[in-house]
Design an enzyme around this catalytic site. Structure first.
Site, PDB file in Angstrom:
ATOM      1  N   CYS A  11       1.001  -1.274   0.181  1.00 55.87           N
ATOM      2  CA  CYS A  11       0.121  -0.114  -0.098  1.00 55.87           C
ATOM      3  C   CYS A  11       0.851   1.293  -0.052  1.00 55.87           C
ATOM      4  O   CYS A  11       1.616   1.218   0.822  1.00 55.87           O
ATOM      5  CB  CYS A  11      -0.917  -0.082   1.261  1.00 55.87           C
ATOM      6  SG  CYS A  11      -1.661   1.447   1.464  1.00 55.87           S
ATOM      7  N   CYS A  22      -3.768  -0.230   8.776  1.00 59.70           N
ATOM      8  CA  CYS A  22      -3.750  -2.022   8.563  1.00 59.70           C
ATOM      9  C   CYS A  22      -2.421  -2.290   8.975  1.00 59.70           C
ATOM     10  O   CYS A  22      -1.342  -2.492   8.202  1.00 59.70           O
ATOM     11  CB  CYS A  22      -3.817  -2.045   7.179  1.00 59.70           C
ATOM     12  SG  CYS A  22      -5.447  -1.552   6.205  1.00 59.70           S
ATOM     13  N   GLN A 220     -22.342  -4.366   9.629  1.00 53.07           N
ATOM     14  CA  GLN A 220     -20.852  -4.839   9.473  1.00 53.07           C
ATOM     15  C   GLN A 220     -20.275  -4.199   8.374  1.00 53.07           C
ATOM     16  O   GLN A 220     -21.062  -3.991   7.017  1.00 53.07           O
ATOM     17  CB  GLN A 220     -20.927  -6.341   9.132  1.00 53.07           C
ATOM     18  CG  GLN A 220     -21.523  -7.109  10.702  1.00 53.07           C
ATOM     19  CD  GLN A 220     -20.198  -7.185  11.594  1.00 53.07           C
ATOM     20  OE1 GLN A 220     -19.337  -6.626  11.483  1.00 53.07           O
ATOM     21  NE2 GLN A 220     -20.469  -8.090  12.488  1.00 53.07           N
ATOM     22  N   GLU A 270     -33.434  -5.157  20.548  1.00 59.37           N
ATOM     23  CA  GLU A 270     -32.529  -3.993  20.043  1.00 59.37           C
ATOM     24  C   GLU A 270     -32.548  -2.868  20.941  1.00 59.37           C
ATOM     25  O   GLU A 270     -33.990  -2.271  20.605  1.00 59.37           O
ATOM     26  CB  GLU A 270     -32.253  -3.803  18.751  1.00 59.37           C
ATOM     27  CG  GLU A 270     -31.316  -2.717  18.372  1.00 59.37           C
ATOM     28  CD  GLU A 270     -29.910  -3.095  18.907  1.00 59.37           C
ATOM     29  OE1 GLU A 270     -29.493  -1.922  19.339  1.00 59.37           O
ATOM     30  OE2 GLU A 270     -29.295  -3.947  18.604  1.00 59.37           O
ATOM     31  N   ASN A 321     -25.502 -11.254  19.632  1.00 58.03           N
ATOM     32  CA  ASN A 321     -24.434 -10.314  18.747  1.00 58.03           C
ATOM     33  C   ASN A 321     -23.892  -9.395  19.470  1.00 58.03           C
ATOM     34  O   ASN A 321     -24.377  -8.236  19.147  1.00 58.03           O
ATOM     35  CB  ASN A 321     -25.159 -10.198  17.360  1.00 58.03           C
ATOM     36  CG  ASN A 321     -23.709  -9.731  16.714  1.00 58.03           C
ATOM     37  OD1 ASN A 321     -22.751  -9.963  16.576  1.00 58.03           O
ATOM     38  ND2 ASN A 321     -24.197  -8.847  15.609  1.00 58.03           N
ATOM     39  N   CYS A 348     -17.198  -9.958  18.391  1.00 58.07           N
ATOM     40  CA  CYS A 348     -16.079  -9.367  17.691  1.00 58.07           C
ATOM     41  C   CYS A 348     -14.949  -9.237  18.719  1.00 58.07           C
ATOM     42  O   CYS A 348     -13.961  -8.287  18.422  1.00 58.07           O
ATOM     43  CB  CYS A 348     -16.283  -8.087  17.176  1.00 58.07           C
ATOM     44  SG  CYS A 348     -17.070  -6.872  18.378  1.00 58.07           S
TER      45      CYS A 348
END
Length: 389
Positions: A11, A22, A220, A270, A321, A348
């Site tokens: 990159c 990254c 996501q 939710e 989740n 996650c």
């Protein structure tokens, strides 16, 4: 950025020392995934003798991010769209190859819009200016959502005035809004949202199901891998074949809608009322299309912990989740006592996942799979199928 079959990617921003988001980009992708799974397994395996790990779901290495959270800096006439440098100045990342062309092609018109509408970029060192971020999401069909995060509504009239010009430049712009973030703090957005277009939602079509995103909805950032995650949860539950299901932290309804089946009672919970409204719209559209699997699907706007604790009974299966903080002790123990036959836990954060599993000793982790939502970083999504011992 260039790539070989299994060589580190190059990159130009990273090579020039301009961006280090990254963190693993210098490593071959296969090693990134292997190291990621090894780290997650080291946390989970001691709690789950006999756990079977499925093959990781890999991601495209380029063009996989469908949402861009870009800092706007520089000047009105020469704005930068990207990140902040160490000294607080702007570093332009319009050519970041993690974004697909349908998204990255919007950056130049958006930069021109900053100049045209005279939106003064916010200066972190000086604490002056109006425009802090521009947030862009692209749907699988190419439609766009654009949000300008401003410190006040001072520039709102100018945004409205010049929006027709932007719509000419970006014909796929479906939803546009202004988010108001007056505080001088390092967060991406504020609570107040002003929608400027007739359309208020962006339809993310995933596995043939339209999931409606409002401006403040969570979704996501890697849509293709998210689609695989939903399919995996659906396959696990199809094997269990429960007659009732809770989807806790359901967001815009991705798991609930994918895991619905004829005669199966599904409740999605939710805390975000906007997300619940989106989930209900998706359900209603499928009902109108004579999808019988939606007949027993409902959504509730409530705190997942409080809602679950108030329920006298429990379903045959549960999908959770949670955010990075995990379920926590109260909800984990509630699930432990629920008697549900199966739990699908999508996480996650493997650290909080392992902590929560320790609070649910009555459940055995049978299968797990890594979903690589975030290539070139140490972050990963892992889903685990738990069954009552």
């Amino acid at each position: 950025m260039q790539r070989g079959p299994d060589h580190p990617l190059r990159c130009e921003y990273h090579a020039a020392g301009l961006c280090f988001s990254c963190t693993l980009i210098d490593e071959p992708y296969s090693r990134q995934v292997a190291d990621k799974q090894r780290a997650i397994a080291a946390l989970i395996d001691p709690l789950a003798p006999g756990l079977r790990w499925l093959e990781p779901r890999l991601s495209e290495q380029l063009g996989f991010r469908t949402k861009a959270k870009m800092v706007v800096a520089g000047t009105v006439d020469e704005p930068t769209i990207g990140i902040l440098a160490a000294d607080g100045s702007g570093q332009d990342l319009r050519d970041c190859p993690l974004y697909p062309p349908a998204l990255s092609s919007a950056f130049a018109p958006l930069a021109a819009f900053v100049t045209r509408a005279r939106l003064e970029p916010y200066s972190v060192p000086l604490r002056t200016g109006e425009l802090k971020h521009v947030l862009v999401t692209v749907a699988p069909d190419g439609d766009l959502m654009v949000r300008w995060v401003l410190r006040s509504t001072e520039a709102l009239a100018r945004v409205r005035k010049h929006l027709p010009w932007l719509l000419e430049q970006l014909p796929r712009l479906a939803v546009a809004s202004v988010n108001v973030l007056p505080e001088h703090k390092a967060v991406v957005e504020g609570e107040r949202e002003i929608v400027l277009t007739e359309r208020e939602t962006l339809a993310m079509t995933v596995n043939g199901i339209d999931l409606h995103l409002r401006p403040q909805s969570f979704f996501q950032t890697n849509t293709e891998v998210a689609a695989a995650l939903y399919r995996q949860a659906g396959a696990w539950l199809e094997a269990v074949s429960p007659d009732s299901l809770w989807d806790l932290y359901c967001g815009v309804g991705g798991f609930a809608l994918h895991c619905a089946a004829a005669g199966r009672e599904v409740v999605g919970v939710e805390v975000s009322e906007q997300a619940v409204a989106s989930a209900q719209r998706s359900r209603d559209e499928r009902l109108a299309a004579d999808d019988a699997t939606m007949e027993s699907v409902t959504f509730v706007a409530d705190d997942a912990v409080g809602w679950a604790s108030r329920q006298r009974g429990a379903p045959a299966a549960i999908v959770v989740n949670p955010p990075r903080r995990g379920l926590g002790e109260e909800l984990s123990r509630r699930l432990e006592e629920s008697g549900a036959e199966a739990i699908v836990y999508s996480s996650c954060n493997a650290t909080t996942l392992a902590r929560d599993l320790a609070w649910m000793p009555s459940y055995a982790a049978r299968e797990a799979r890594l979903f690589d939502m975030f290539p070139h970083t140490a972050h990963g999504e892992v889903a685990v199928l738990l069954e009552r011992r």
